[in-house]
Write an enzyme that holds these catalytic residues in place. Structure first.
Site, PDB file in Angstrom:
ATOM      1  N   ASN A 139       0.877  -1.169   0.000  1.00 51.77           N
ATOM      2  CA  ASN A 139       0.000   0.000   0.000  1.00 51.77           C
ATOM      3  C   ASN A 139       0.912   1.216   0.000  1.00 51.77           C
ATOM      4  O   ASN A 139       1.482   1.563   1.027  1.00 51.77           O
ATOM      5  CB  ASN A 139      -0.898  -0.032   1.258  1.00 51.77           C
ATOM      6  N   LYS A 182       0.245   4.284  -0.335  1.00 54.47           N
ATOM      7  CA  LYS A 182      -0.336   5.511   0.249  1.00 54.47           C
ATOM      8  C   LYS A 182      -0.049   6.703  -0.670  1.00 54.47           C
ATOM      9  O   LYS A 182       0.027   6.511  -1.880  1.00 54.47           O
ATOM     10  CB  LYS A 182       0.175   5.716   1.682  1.00 54.47           C
ATOM     11  N   HIS A 214      -9.433   1.617   4.449  1.00 55.48           N
ATOM     12  CA  HIS A 214      -8.178   1.769   5.196  1.00 55.48           C
ATOM     13  C   HIS A 214      -8.407   2.741   6.363  1.00 55.48           C
ATOM     14  O   HIS A 214      -9.160   3.707   6.232  1.00 55.48           O
ATOM     15  CB  HIS A 214      -7.071   2.284   4.276  1.00 55.48           C
ATOM     16  N   GLU A 248      -6.729   5.078   7.486  1.00 56.36           N
ATOM     17  CA  GLU A 248      -6.440   6.486   7.192  1.00 56.36           C
ATOM     18  C   GLU A 248      -7.620   7.140   6.478  1.00 56.36           C
ATOM     19  O   GLU A 248      -7.888   8.328   6.650  1.00 56.36           O
ATOM     20  CB  GLU A 248      -5.148   6.592   6.360  1.00 56.36           C
ATOM     21  N   GLU A 279      -5.744  -4.636  10.378  1.00 52.94           N
ATOM     22  CA  GLU A 279      -4.710  -3.632  10.617  1.00 52.94           C
ATOM     23  C   GLU A 279      -5.006  -2.853  11.897  1.00 52.94           C
ATOM     24  O   GLU A 279      -5.796  -1.904  11.875  1.00 52.94           O
ATOM     25  CB  GLU A 279      -4.661  -2.653   9.435  1.00 52.94           C
ATOM     26  N   GLY A 304       2.320   2.357  10.606  1.00 56.70           N
ATOM     27  CA  GLY A 304       3.298   3.425  10.425  1.00 56.70           C
ATOM     28  C   GLY A 304       3.996   3.839  11.713  1.00 56.70           C
ATOM     29  O   GLY A 304       4.648   4.876  11.772  1.00 56.70           O
ATOM     30  N   SER A 330       3.157  -2.066  10.293  1.00 62.45           N
ATOM     31  CA  SER A 330       4.608  -2.167  10.544  1.00 62.45           C
ATOM     32  C   SER A 330       5.166  -3.563  10.286  1.00 62.45           C
ATOM     33  O   SER A 330       6.094  -4.006  10.959  1.00 62.45           O
ATOM     34  CB  SER A 330       4.953  -1.696  11.970  1.00 62.45           C
TER      35      SER A 330
END
Ligand code: PGA
Length: 255
Positions: free
Chosen positions: A13, A15, A98, A100, A170, A176, A216
C-alpha cells in the site's frame, strides 16, 4: 483450519507516495525482487501511478491495485474515481476502508460496504481493512469492533463474491508506528475474523478467504507473523516502498 486451502497475498500500500516517474523506477526494481514469489504479489498505488503500474507489470507476477474507489458508477462527484474507471485501466484490486480513510476522510462502515459492493460489481478484487485503535484495544473491545466492521463491510456481499474479497486486519496503533502487533495478537484477531466469516458464509468460505495482517510488517518480523495459522499474508505500507524490503516479505510468504 488449513492454510494450504488459501492463497497468501502480500500487498503493498503505497499511500500518498511516489510520483508516476518515481513509480516507474520502483516497479523496475520490484519486478526482479519478487519474480520468484510463491504467493500473490500486489502493489496498490496512487491513482496517478496506476497507468504506469499496469503497463509495467503486464506479463509479470505483480498485480496492480488502487487505494480507494467511489461507490457510485458515475456522476457529479468531483475528484472521485469509479470502479469501472479502474477496471478499464486494467486494475485488478482495490483497498477499501483503510484506517487512514476512516480517520481523515470520514469513511464509515456503511461507506466501506458501499465501496466494496461497487468494486465487486465491477469485477474488482477487494481488500477490506478492519482494525481497532489503541483506546479500543485498551477498552477490551477489539474483537467486538473487528467483528462489527467485518459484518457491516460485507452486508449483501454474496458467498460467490467472497472469492474476490480479502480481509486485512490492521490495528491502527501499529500502522506506520514501527510498533507491530505480536504474532499472537495478529493470530488472535485474524482467527476471530475467520470465525465471523464462518458465521456469515459457512466453513468452506471462511477457510478459503485470505486474511492479512498489516501494521509495521517488515523483513524482520514477517516470518513470525506469517507462520501463524490464520495470518495469510500482509498489507505493507512503509516497507512496500523499498524493493529489497518488499522482496524479503514476499520471500517470507513464499516459504
Ligand atoms: P505500515 O502501513 O506497514 O507502514 O505500518 C500498513 C498499512 O497502512 O497498510
Amino acid at each position: 483450519m488449513n492454510k494450504a486451502t488459501r492463497k497468501a497475498i502480500i500487498a503493498g500500500n503505497w499511500k500518498m507516495n511516489k510520483t508516476a516517474t518515481e513509480a516507474k523506477e520502483l516497479i523496475s526494481q520490484l519486478i526482479p525482487a519478487v519474480k520468484q514469489a510463491d504467493c500473490e504479489v500486489v502493489i496498490c498505488t496512487p491513482f496517478t501511478s496506476l497507468c504506469t503500474a499496469v503497463e509495467l507489470c503486464r506479463g509479470t507476477n505483480i498485480h496492480v491495485g488502487a487505494e480507494n474507489v467511489h461507490f457510485e458508477k458515475s456522476g457529479a462527484y468531483t475528484g472521485e474515481i469509479s470502479a469501472d474507471m479502474l477496471v478499464d485501466l486494467g486494475v485488478e484490486y482495490v483497498i477499501v476502508g483503510h484506517s487512514e480513510r476512516r480517520q481523515y476522510f470520514a469513511e464509515t462502515d456503511e461507506t466501506v460496504n458501499k465501496r466494496a459492493k461497487a468494486a465487486l460489481a465491477a469485477g474488482l478484487k477487494v481488500i477490506v481493512c478492519v482494525g481497532e485503535s489503541l483506546a479500543q484495544r485498551e477498552q477490551g473491545v477489539t474483537e467486538e469492533l473487528v467483528r462489527m466492521q467485518t459484518k457491516i463491510a460485507l452486508q449483501d456481499v454474496s458467498a460467490e463474491e467472497m472469492q474476490r474479497v480479502v480481509i486485512a486486519y490492521e490495528p491502527v496503533w501499529a500502522i506506520g508506528t514501527g510498533r507491530t502487533a505480536t504474532s499472537e495478537q495478529a493470530q488472535e484477531v485474524c482467527a476471530a475474523i475467520r470465525k465471523v466469516l464462518g458465521e456469515l458464509y459457512g466453513q468452506a468460505v471462511a477457510e478459503a478467504t485470505t486474511v492479512q495482517y498489516g501494521g509495521s510488517m517488515n523483513a524482520g518480523n514477517a516470518d513470525e507473523l506469517l507462520e501463524k495459522p490464520d495470518v495469510d499474508g500482509g498489507l505493507i505500507g512503509g516497507a512496500s516502498l523499498k524493493a529489497d524490503a518488499f522482496g524479503a516479505i514476499v520471500a517470507a510468504a513464499s516459504k
